[in-house]
Design an enzyme around this catalytic site. Structure first.
Site, PDB file in Angstrom:
ATOM      1  N   THR A 127       0.866  -1.189   0.000  1.00 31.89           N
ATOM      2  CA  THR A 127       0.000   0.000   0.000  1.00 31.89           C
ATOM      3  C   THR A 127       0.899   1.234   0.000  1.00 31.89           C
ATOM      4  OG1 THR A 127      -1.476  -1.225   1.456  1.00 31.89           O
ATOM      5  CG2 THR A 127      -1.966   1.107   1.143  1.00 31.89           C
TER       6      THR A 127
ATOM      7  N   ASP B  12       2.395   5.459  -4.676  1.00 29.80           N
ATOM      8  CA  ASP B  12       2.460   6.858  -4.226  1.00 29.80           C
ATOM      9  C   ASP B  12       3.891   7.268  -3.896  1.00 29.80           C
ATOM     10  OD1 ASP B  12      -0.276   7.097  -4.478  1.00 29.80           O
ATOM     11  OD2 ASP B  12      -0.652   6.521  -2.396  1.00 29.80           O
TER      12      ASP B  12
END
Ligand code: ADP
Length: 298
Positions: A242, A246
């Site tokens: 996760t 990003d």
């Protein structure tokens, strides 16, 4: 230096032996809360690598809003353009991670859905003055479009979660960062695993800017000035991926703001993203420059 227009969430993260099937209830082996959201994650990634970063976004008026604002400020991110909307809830992400680091995520946009073109116009000076402007798609398209039009520095666009996009917006993008699934949705071209088929798919997409396609544990492909180059990822023991995408975008923005070329920036970003997978939580293991430099030198 860098301005990021995007989402900020409170991530509610459970670890489970295996992701539950429909109708199934499973007991979590751990639970934790972290600041998250693609925009906020990318801002923290770039700030941790030493860049000055301003974040344009919206929280709700709830306690979670104060938590995520504090988390961004603690990383040195300028939150003067992060307003709170008292009647809204802060965005939430419900994250499940299994033992193989596979995840499944539901996002409730909350206040993120209220960021509009006027809000971005209100930050025009900041957006126009940035060396690198970054946006994703967890906030309304109008806000992204406004940012793309106001950007005078390099506009980096990570169209996630993906949706088909118009040529006008794509034409304003200097560097498009997508995973393979996003590439397909955004360009309408099938993504391939081998670089030469991928090169034809990218060429057929006919976009004016550069494209970086991330390939998970296999690294990334960089389409720049009419040629495709591959950037392998260092092998790591991933715990939670996760926020890896990003971290990639934040680190790419960091390198571009330091005037590195796109290929070198992608090499830097791949190393930073690999390191970010080593702990639970999107931002927990986002690296400092020395860690990235060490891995890149191997
Ligand atoms: P997204 O998470 O947005 O789908 P990717 O899965 O392509 O994006 O991952 C983005 C980057 O994160 C990759 O280019 C790579 O650098 C790093 N990464 C992701 N998963 C792993 C992994 N299992 N091992 C090492 N690096 C990874």
């Amino acid at each position: 230096e860098i301005v990021i227009i995007g989402s900020v969430n409170l991530d509610l993260v459970v670890t489970v032996p295996a992701l539950p099937l429909p109708g199934e209830t499973v007991l979590a082996t751990s639970y934790d809360e972290f600041a998250g959201g693609k925009g906020s994650n990318q801002a923290i990634a770039a700030a941790r690598l030493g860049r000055r970063v301003a974040f344009v976004g919206r929280t709700g008026g709830d306690a979670a809003g104060a938590v995520v604002r504090k988390a961004l400020a603690a990383e040195g991110v300028d939150v003067s353009q992060l307003a709170s909307i008292p009647s809204e809830k802060t965005g939430r992400a419900f994250v499940q991670v299994d033992e193989r680091a596979e995840n499944s995520i539901i996002v409730a946009a909350g206040a993120n859905a209220r960021l509009n073109a006027d809000d971005v116009a209100g930050a025009a000076e900041c957006v126009g003055g940035a060396a690198v402007v970054v946006a994703q798609l967890e906030v309304p398209l109008d806000a992204v479009r406004a940012a793309a039009r106001l950007a005078r520095g390099t506009f980096v666009f990570n169209p996630a979660p993906a949706r088909p996009l118009d040529r006008e917006l794509l034409g304003l993008v200097d560097v498009l960062v997508v995973n393979q699934g996003e590439f397909e949705v955004v360009t309408g071209e099938p993504a391939a695993d081998d670089p030469s088929s991928m090169a034809s798919a990218v060429a057929r997409a006919g976009l004016p800017g550069s494209i970086v396609v991330t390939l998970g544990a296999r690294g990334a492909l960089v389409w720049h000035e009419g040629g495709l180059q591959s950037v392998p990822a260092p092998a790591v023991q991933a715990v939670d991926t996760t926020g890896a995408g990003d971290t990639f975008v934040g680190a790419l923005a960091d390198a571009l703001a330091r005037s590195e070329g796109l290929l070198d920036a992608a090499r830097w970003a791949v190393c930073a993203a690999s390191l970010s997978t080593l702990s639970l939580g999107a931002t927990t293991a986002m690296p400092r420059p020395a860690q990235v430099a060490e891995l890149r030198a191997l």
